[in-house]
Design a protein around this motif. Sequence first.
Motif, short mmCIF file in Angstrom:
data_model
loop_
_atom_site.label_atom_id
_atom_site.label_comp_id
_atom_site.label_asym_id
_atom_site.label_seq_id
_atom_site.Cartn_x
_atom_site.Cartn_y
_atom_site.Cartn_z
N TRP A 450 0.53 -6.10 1.30
CA TRP A 450 0.16 -5.06 2.27
C TRP A 450 -1.37 -4.90 2.29
CZ3 TRP A 450 -2.37 -0.49 3.00
CH2 TRP A 450 -2.02 0.27 4.13
N CYS A 454 -3.93 -5.76 5.30
CA CYS A 454 -4.77 -4.69 5.83
C CYS A 454 -6.24 -5.14 5.87
CB CYS A 454 -4.59 -3.44 4.95
SG CYS A 454 -5.68 -2.11 5.38
N ALA A 526 1.41 0.24 9.00
CA ALA A 526 0.58 -0.87 9.48
C ALA A 526 0.86 -1.16 10.95
CB ALA A 526 0.83 -2.11 8.62
N TYR A 530 -2.17 1.42 11.37
CA TYR A 530 -2.59 2.12 10.15
C TYR A 530 -2.66 3.62 10.37
CZ TYR A 530 -2.92 -2.48 8.27
OH TYR A 530 -2.56 -3.73 7.86
#
Length: 536
Positions: A450, A454, A526, A530
Amino acid sequence: MNTDNGAAEFDAIVVGAGFSGIYMVHRLRELGLTVRAFEAADGVGGTWFWNRYPGARCDCISMEYAYTFSPELIDEWEWTERYPAQPEILRYLDFAADKLDVKKHFRFRTRVVSASFDDHTDRWTITTDTGESAVAKYFVTAVGCLSTSQTPQFPGLENFEGETYHTADWPSEGVDFSGKRVGVIGTGSSGVQVIPLLAEQAEALTVFQRTPAFSLDCGNRALTESEKREFKENIETFKAISKTTGSGQYTDTLEVSALDHSPEERWATYEERWNRHRAIDLIASYPDLFTNREANETIAEFFRSKIRAVVEDPELAEQLSPRTYPLGAKRITLDTNYFQTYNRDNVELVSLREAPLEEFTARGIRTGGVEHELDAVVLATGFDAITGPLLKIGVTGVGGRTLQEKWKDGPVTYLGIAVDEFPNMFMLTGPGSPNVLTNVVCAIEQHVEWTSNCIEELEKRGARRFEALEPHAHDWTELNDRLAQDTLYPEGNSWYTGANVPGKPRVILSYVGGLNTYRDICDEVAAEGYRGFAIK
Ligand code: N01
């Protein structure tokens, strides 16, 4: 590249060389980013580097306690035992770090002593105990949950003239206790593992117990060739299970309350699961074992019956039987011959409930007015868990705000990954993430993936700054607290809630909603660009 003040500059700084640090460095490098990583130890391994005490072993099955992201790592590694011992896990991590070729990014024997965010440049500067400093856009903590050992302030400890050791900081050359009178304080996972082996070596062993443990015979054995082959052949099934279950591990749960089964049915259920030698299979027997104290008591009594069956002296068996907290509210320990050890002539149990520890003396430990003479003391007293390793770094965010101040009433995080006022900082297995309540390697893979996805997105967007929004961090922390109130966790004085460290705020330190739900939430966050983060 170097900054004006001579500090080397990188895209990302990673702290820690355990399971999470190794994988994080690998992913960042795959993104084409420059990385500098720091590790206080002399090599990779994280908690498995330091916890070298005799008997140190994982409480998760070896094949499941390994990376799943790389077919090469899966194919080329063979586990030997069902529950792997520390040296084997350390060898595995060394092998993985070599295969992934990440060691060259680490500065070993280097402890990060400060990390501060510069509001003008949106960069982190870290300094180390070797005098080095480095600057980076992203600061990723991979410091583990159980890496800051906890030595209680025992009165007179400094006066003790014998040797002292902490299980979590064990000399790499080992210790020979032959012919010695040894004391052990602590009967958690570390204590129950080290005690049987110390008893075999020492002339006399005195165990100082404050709270007895619910312990499961781990039934350890060598893995068969067919088990190893089958696991590899079915790795995709295991990966699917690790993603769709709360614990990251396979188990089955009966669809009735424990209280709806007759005592005989319950006993048969527990007995069958006891023989599987996996803690998760026992605690998951019925859906309400961890939400209903009465249901929990049925399995607690089953565990106590196992102690009575092994310990020959009924009074001693009772002293070793946990009665003050629900099963699972402190982590269930896994052992080999733990209770059998108390049948030995050279082993004595001192219950600190009945005879409180008064002080260390030059010659030993005084409890309840009696001095126990000792040549060596082993502290199996645990960890300042989850927040301890983060606070130890000395992290300063926007406007000089320290993490210590920010978390003085307990950690507040968004998804356990980010903290408002601490932009571009990512915590792997941080407080408020599922971390230790799951198979931690599955949790780590989710966190690393993750986080690196990101960072990839931020780089694509040309973003400078990524920061959790305070209301989202507040809501996440509150939600987790509420979920925990519906469980029996708050009823145990354990490191899960910080209750084992005097003065530490008492809050549940892990997300209790399950890794599967957590993964879905993180993916949604996400997918929604976000949600809950400010991106500039
Ligand atoms: O630490 P603990 P640990 N006076 O906090 C006692 C993982 N781990 O290192 O319960 C007297 O569990 C304390 O007593 P009490 C695993 O996740 C895994 O054993 O607070 N006693 C307790 O008995 C585990 O849960 C493995 O009353 C004092 C003990 O010390 C976690 O690490 C192996 C005291 C501490 O137990 C922590 O385990 C090892 C005091 N002032 C560790 N202070 C496996 O994978 C503390 N105690 C199997």
